[in-house]
Design an enzyme around this catalytic site. Structure first.
Site, PDB file in Angstrom:
ATOM      1  N   HIS A 137       0.833  -1.199   0.000  1.00  0.00           N
ATOM      2  CA  HIS A 137       0.000   0.000   0.000  1.00  0.00           C
ATOM      3  C   HIS A 137       0.876   1.261   0.000  1.00  0.00           C
ATOM      4  CE1 HIS A 137      -3.371  -2.632   0.472  1.00  0.00           C
ATOM      5  NE2 HIS A 137      -3.015  -3.000   1.685  1.00  0.00           N
ATOM      6  N   ASP A 174      -5.006  -8.526  -3.134  1.00  0.00           N
ATOM      7  CA  ASP A 174      -5.247  -8.311  -1.713  1.00  0.00           C
ATOM      8  C   ASP A 174      -6.459  -9.081  -1.199  1.00  0.00           C
ATOM      9  OD1 ASP A 174      -5.284  -7.338   0.869  1.00  0.00           O
ATOM     10  OD2 ASP A 174      -5.095  -5.246   0.313  1.00  0.00           O
TER      11      ASP A 174
END
Length: 458
Positions: A272, A323
């Protein structure tokens, strides 16, 4: 030796014509030669592109798809989603984890991913006690990857606390918790299993809030005593609340703290890294670490937008992960990445490069290179010595038919209505899908549905 001939293929330097691909019994490319007559070599059904490594996966969360899309608080956020995720994770059995992961990995192959980095933090039984075989859930994921035929980088997660000030873990985190010594023992157990399967083993310190500084240092040192080149992945700066808590704890932002206190280098992947200031962008890129961007999940969780032009301007490497698997589609992740940048900067074709004016070409090549680095695998594209991991586009697909090869890739990413325009996917020189479909599609889908039904209706 096995061979294929592609009228067009996307090499690390760009598109080439009449490319002969050959690989050996180990699945390594031995010949990548443009401008070669096809002769009697089998021909592909369309342009060949490198397979995309998926650098961030929580496999069990695939079975949560659609179950958190309702407002359960005055203002929903990542943190309210996490509570629901913990409740779901608390119920999973090893058999269900394997069924979910097997289906997910088949979905990934059908969608253009050829390897996966599994960020694996579900370690123990439902009450938090270790299984008789401490590696049971890790082995379930390795079996799932082997069954599907996808390349695997297994990243067992170190998780010890629930906050930056060493706050004790919550009841919802009890299945995740390990001491540093326990983690290093697990890595010792898993290393020969991964080696035998051709998988890669690394480590995932979950986040700065979940791993105290001493544990972070000891665990990374212990990993690299086992394998000096092993990858290290960490969640970092995903949420503004996380940044604020880190500032309150240390006086530094998360990425700045990590760079000052850990040996961050090209073995690391910063998952991220959404909320950085300019000095963090500059320093993190200079470290050689890969930024792990997960566009569909970051949108689903309301994380925010990564500043890709700033990162690329600093020379940063990056890759793509799915993810939580709200979306399992390599092309769609690239589309969402570009669209997020367009919305952020109110421009078009933001992620084209000086070398490649086509956004799809530029982003795929960069995501493949960064994803391969983050996975610790020789999967950097169609080049001698790399894995024979590649996709064949369907030149007869309605969105692609009649176009030049670079435009076919662009149409696949931006204009295929999210239907797959992939004819075939190969991993390590083995064909895993034909006409867009894996041979275990139906059986794996049925097992997934059974597992999800047990979890949602049991």
């Amino acid at each position: 030796m096995t061979s294929l001939h592609a009228k067009n293929a996307l090499l690390p330097t760009g598109w080439a014509s009449n490319v002969l691909l050959q690989w050996n019994a180990k699945g390594e490319l031995t010949t990548v030669t443009p401008d070669t007559p096809p002769g009697n070599t089998p021909k592909t059904a369309g342009p060949v592109t490198p397979g995309l490594p998926n650098l961030h996966s929580h496999a069990f969360q695939r079975a949560m798809g659609g179950l958190t899309e309702f407002r359960g608080a005055t203002q929903d956020s990542f943190w309210s989603w996490r509570t629901l995720m913990y409740q779901f994770a608390a119920r999973l059995s090893p058999e269900q984890v394997e069924a979910i992961a097997t289906w997910l990995y088949i979905e990934m192959l059908e969608a253009g991913y050829t390897s996966v980095c599994e960020f694996h933090y579900l370690h123990h039984s439902t009450d938090g006690t270790p299984y008789a075989d401490d590696a049971e859930l890790s082995k379930a994921l390795l079996r799932a990857a082997h069954t599907a035929g996808i390349g695997m980088t297994l990243l067992p997660v170190l998780y010890q606390t629930s906050g930056f000030d060493s706050t004790p873990p919550t009841a919802g985190q009890r299945r995740f918790i390990r001491s540093t010594d326990s983690m290093l023992c697990l890595l010792d157990t898993l290393k020969p299993l991964c080696d035998a399967q051709g998988a890669r083993l690394g480590l995932a310190p979950h986040s700065l809030r979940a791993v105290p500084p001493d544990s972070l240092r000891e665990a990374v040192a212990g990993l690299h005593a086992i394998d000096a080149s092993a990858p290290v992945h960490i969640h970092i700066a995903e949420q503004t609340a996380e940044v604020d808590a880190c500032l309150a704890w240390s006086g530094q932002r998360p990425v700045a703290w990590l760079l000052d206190h850990a040996p961050v280098d090209a073995r690391w992947c910063l998952i991220h890294a959404t909320h950085m200031v300019d000095t963090e962008y500059q320093r993190a890129a200079a470290s050689g670490a890969v930024a792990g961007i997960c566009p569909s999940t970051e949108a689903n969780l309301g994380d925010g937008l990564f500043d890709m032009p700033r990162w690329r301007g600093a020379g940063g490497a990056w890759g793509i992960g799915s993810d939580s698997h709200a979306c399992v589609n390599a092309a769609e992740e690239l589309m969402l990445l570009e669209y997020g940048q367009r919305l952020q900067f109110r421009q078009r074709n933001v992620l084209a490069s000086t070398d490649h004016s086509q956004v799809a070409t530029a982003t795929l090549l960069q995501a493949v290179a960064g994803g391969a680095q983050a996975s610790g695998r020789a999967a950097k594209g169609l080049a001698v010595g790399q894995r024979a991991d590649f996709c064949v586009l369907d030149a007869q697909h309605l969105a692609l038919a009649g176009l030049a090869a670079p435009d076919m890739l662009s149409a696949h990413v931006f204009a295929s209505h999210r239907t797959s325009a992939l004819d075939a996917v190969w991993v390590g020189g083995q064909q895993r899908t034909r006409q867009g479909r894996h041979p275990l599609h139906d059986a794996a889908a049925a097992a997934f549905i059974q597992a999800r039904t047990q979890l949602t209706q049991g």
